[in-house]
Motif scaffolding. Sequence first.
Motif, PDB file in Angstrom:
ATOM      1  N   ALA A  49       0.857  -1.193   0.000  1.00  0.00           N
ATOM      2  CA  ALA A  49       0.000   0.000   0.000  1.00  0.00           C
ATOM      3  C   ALA A  49       0.888   1.236   0.000  1.00  0.00           C
ATOM      4  CB  ALA A  49      -0.917   0.004   1.216  1.00  0.00           C
ATOM      5  N   LEU A  50       0.592   2.163  -0.903  1.00  0.00           N
ATOM      6  CA  LEU A  50       1.399   3.374  -1.035  1.00  0.00           C
ATOM      7  C   LEU A  50       0.617   4.559  -0.492  1.00  0.00           C
ATOM      8  CD1 LEU A  50       2.925   2.790  -4.584  1.00  0.00           C
ATOM      9  CD2 LEU A  50       3.723   1.981  -2.347  1.00  0.00           C
TER      10      LEU A  50
ATOM     11  N   ILE B  23      -1.874  -1.272  -3.641  1.00  0.00           N
ATOM     12  CA  ILE B  23      -3.003  -0.406  -3.318  1.00  0.00           C
ATOM     13  C   ILE B  23      -2.539   1.043  -3.415  1.00  0.00           C
ATOM     14  CG2 ILE B  23      -4.716   0.222  -1.568  1.00  0.00           C
ATOM     15  CD1 ILE B  23      -4.275  -2.584  -0.333  1.00  0.00           C
ATOM     16  N   LEU B  24      -3.223   1.830  -4.247  1.00  0.00           N
ATOM     17  CA  LEU B  24      -2.918   3.243  -4.419  1.00  0.00           C
ATOM     18  C   LEU B  24      -4.017   4.096  -3.815  1.00  0.00           C
ATOM     19  CD1 LEU B  24      -1.813   3.256  -8.188  1.00  0.00           C
ATOM     20  CD2 LEU B  24      -0.361   2.962  -6.167  1.00  0.00           C
ATOM     21  N   CYS B  25      -3.687   5.349  -3.499  1.00  0.00           N
ATOM     22  CA  CYS B  25      -4.673   6.317  -3.017  1.00  0.00           C
ATOM     23  C   CYS B  25      -5.160   7.173  -4.191  1.00  0.00           C
ATOM     24  CB  CYS B  25      -4.072   7.226  -1.954  1.00  0.00           C
ATOM     25  SG  CYS B  25      -3.531   6.371  -0.469  1.00  0.00           S
ATOM     26  N   ARG B  26      -6.415   7.502  -4.187  1.00  0.00           N
ATOM     27  CA  ARG B  26      -6.969   8.290  -5.279  1.00  0.00           C
ATOM     28  C   ARG B  26      -6.547   9.753  -5.218  1.00  0.00           C
ATOM     29  NH1 ARG B  26     -10.473   6.439  -8.508  1.00  0.00           N
ATOM     30  NH2 ARG B  26     -11.169   4.848  -7.021  1.00  0.00           N
ATOM     31  N   HIS B  27      -6.344  10.279  -4.019  1.00  0.00           N
ATOM     32  CA  HIS B  27      -6.061  11.698  -3.853  1.00  0.00           C
ATOM     33  C   HIS B  27      -4.619  11.928  -3.395  1.00  0.00           C
ATOM     34  CE1 HIS B  27     -10.338  12.245  -4.359  1.00  0.00           C
ATOM     35  NE2 HIS B  27     -10.580  11.468  -3.308  1.00  0.00           N
TER      36      HIS B  27
ATOM     37  N   VAL C  32      -7.940   3.244  -4.056  1.00  0.00           N
ATOM     38  CA  VAL C  32      -8.973   3.441  -3.033  1.00  0.00           C
ATOM     39  C   VAL C  32      -9.082   4.921  -2.682  1.00  0.00           C
ATOM     40  CG1 VAL C  32      -8.625   1.133  -2.087  1.00  0.00           C
ATOM     41  CG2 VAL C  32      -7.367   3.063  -1.116  1.00  0.00           C
ATOM     42  N   THR C  33     -10.239   5.308  -2.205  1.00  0.00           N
ATOM     43  CA  THR C  33     -10.459   6.691  -1.786  1.00  0.00           C
ATOM     44  C   THR C  33      -9.901   6.945  -0.391  1.00  0.00           C
ATOM     45  OG1 THR C  33     -12.456   6.809  -3.137  1.00  0.00           O
ATOM     46  CG2 THR C  33     -12.221   8.461  -1.420  1.00  0.00           C
ATOM     47  N   ASN C  34     -10.021   5.957   0.485  1.00  0.00           N
ATOM     48  CA  ASN C  34      -9.603   6.118   1.877  1.00  0.00           C
ATOM     49  C   ASN C  34      -8.694   4.950   2.248  1.00  0.00           C
ATOM     50  OD1 ASN C  34      -9.633   5.893   4.828  1.00  0.00           O
ATOM     51  ND2 ASN C  34     -11.180   7.514   4.774  1.00  0.00           N
ATOM     52  N   LEU C  35      -7.391   5.209   2.360  1.00  0.00           N
ATOM     53  CA  LEU C  35      -6.438   4.132   2.631  1.00  0.00           C
ATOM     54  C   LEU C  35      -6.636   3.556   4.023  1.00  0.00           C
ATOM     55  CD1 LEU C  35      -4.102   2.416   1.687  1.00  0.00           C
ATOM     56  CD2 LEU C  35      -2.530   4.222   2.434  1.00  0.00           C
ATOM     57  N   LYS C  36      -6.980   4.389   4.991  1.00  0.00           N
ATOM     58  CA  LYS C  36      -7.223   3.909   6.357  1.00  0.00           C
ATOM     59  C   LYS C  36      -8.316   2.842   6.350  1.00  0.00           C
ATOM     60  CE  LYS C  36      -9.199   5.542  10.737  1.00  0.00           C
ATOM     61  NZ  LYS C  36     -10.531   4.931  10.503  1.00  0.00           N
ATOM     62  N   ASN C  37      -9.423   3.109   5.677  1.00  0.00           N
ATOM     63  CA  ASN C  37     -10.515   2.146   5.618  1.00  0.00           C
ATOM     64  C   ASN C  37     -10.115   0.898   4.834  1.00  0.00           C
ATOM     65  OD1 ASN C  37     -12.094   3.935   7.056  1.00  0.00           O
ATOM     66  ND2 ASN C  37     -13.215   4.699   5.276  1.00  0.00           N
ATOM     67  N   ALA C  38      -9.327   1.082   3.789  1.00  0.00           N
ATOM     68  CA  ALA C  38      -8.885  -0.060   2.991  1.00  0.00           C
ATOM     69  C   ALA C  38      -8.008  -0.998   3.817  1.00  0.00           C
ATOM     70  CB  ALA C  38      -8.133   0.423   1.757  1.00  0.00           C
TER      71      ALA C  38
ATOM     72  N   VAL D 290      -3.096   6.639   8.907  1.00  0.00           N
ATOM     73  CA  VAL D 290      -2.707   5.339   8.350  1.00  0.00           C
ATOM     74  C   VAL D 290      -1.803   4.601   9.325  1.00  0.00           C
ATOM     75  CG1 VAL D 290      -1.387   4.226   6.499  1.00  0.00           C
ATOM     76  CG2 VAL D 290      -3.018   6.038   5.951  1.00  0.00           C
ATOM     77  N   LYS D 291      -0.939   5.338  10.000  1.00  0.00           N
ATOM     78  CA  LYS D 291      -0.023   4.720  10.955  1.00  0.00           C
ATOM     79  C   LYS D 291      -0.786   4.006  12.082  1.00  0.00           C
ATOM     80  CE  LYS D 291       3.732   6.984  11.559  1.00  0.00           C
ATOM     81  NZ  LYS D 291       4.779   7.946  11.991  1.00  0.00           N
ATOM     82  N   LYS D 292      -1.926   4.548  12.455  1.00  0.00           N
ATOM     83  CA  LYS D 292      -2.742   3.924  13.503  1.00  0.00           C
ATOM     84  C   LYS D 292      -3.285   2.568  13.084  1.00  0.00           C
ATOM     85  CE  LYS D 292      -4.216   8.179  15.832  1.00  0.00           C
ATOM     86  NZ  LYS D 292      -5.373   9.051  16.190  1.00  0.00           N
ATOM     87  N   GLN D 293      -3.380   2.322  11.784  1.00  0.00           N
ATOM     88  CA  GLN D 293      -3.874   1.039  11.292  1.00  0.00           C
ATOM     89  C   GLN D 293      -2.775  -0.026  11.242  1.00  0.00           C
ATOM     90  OE1 GLN D 293      -7.093   0.149  10.517  1.00  0.00           O
ATOM     91  NE2 GLN D 293      -7.575   2.133  11.443  1.00  0.00           N
ATOM     92  N   CYS D 294      -1.533   0.397  11.434  1.00  0.00           N
ATOM     93  CA  CYS D 294      -0.424  -0.552  11.354  1.00  0.00           C
ATOM     94  C   CYS D 294      -0.313  -1.360  12.646  1.00  0.00           C
ATOM     95  CB  CYS D 294       0.892   0.182  11.079  1.00  0.00           C
ATOM     96  SG  CYS D 294       0.942   1.014   9.480  1.00  0.00           S
TER      97      CYS D 294
END
Length: 237
Positions: free
Chosen positions: A91-92, A117-121, A146-152, A198-202
């Motif tokens: 995931a980038l 996995i790429l981010c749209r924005h 994806v629109t929201n990497l955290k959710n992905a 995103v770091k919180k999802q790691c």
Amino acid sequence: MIVYGKNVFTQLEQDPDSIERIYLQKGIRDRKLIDRVQRLKCDIQYMDRNQLDQLVKDRHHNGIALKVCPIPELSLEELIQKADRPGLLVALDGIQDPHNLGAILRTCDCVGADGVILCRHNSVSLTPTAVKASTGAAYTIPVCTVTNLKNALNQCKENGYWVIGSDMEGARDYREGIYDVPLVLVIGSEGKGISPLVKKQCDYMIKLPMEGKITSLNASVACAVLLYQIYQARHPL
């Protein structure tokens, strides 16, 4: 979409239906390339060097460009379903340099990763420059935007993946990582690294030792080192 370069052509050569037109530089001396192009029986247009430079907006096209159908992308659900076990996704988070994206796709192909996995924005997409830098891997490695990497990432975790991020703070040495489980490796942006949300999802962070005066590696280089560490852990000699 216009893509270019001999390596990209070599990949697309296997799927000529995706090619709408081929642009060849006038006077090109690569007889083998010309023969391969002509065997495909696609629409061919010859252009001088300046015209080809302007078409692709780059001088490093190896004398060939192609108008192609858009590169198909998968949904996140499809990416997860198609992954081999244990899965390996990259995931980038905010990567903006197309050369970094291309190099990461190339490494993903080399180590057998299941997708990116790429981010749209605020992130790079599959631009012609990224496709060229991937040397054709943009057509072999599935991509999901994806629109929201955290959710992905949360969705990946719900499907049994561990999420690990590359960072220097509060991180364990990359040689101490747990790599025999389904993984999503998160690579942060070239300047800011991984975003706080995103770091919180790691599940945990890993770092590469920096023994010299330079404090960081290029994003694609760091990704390559980490992917091969994962590969070595999963395929020991």
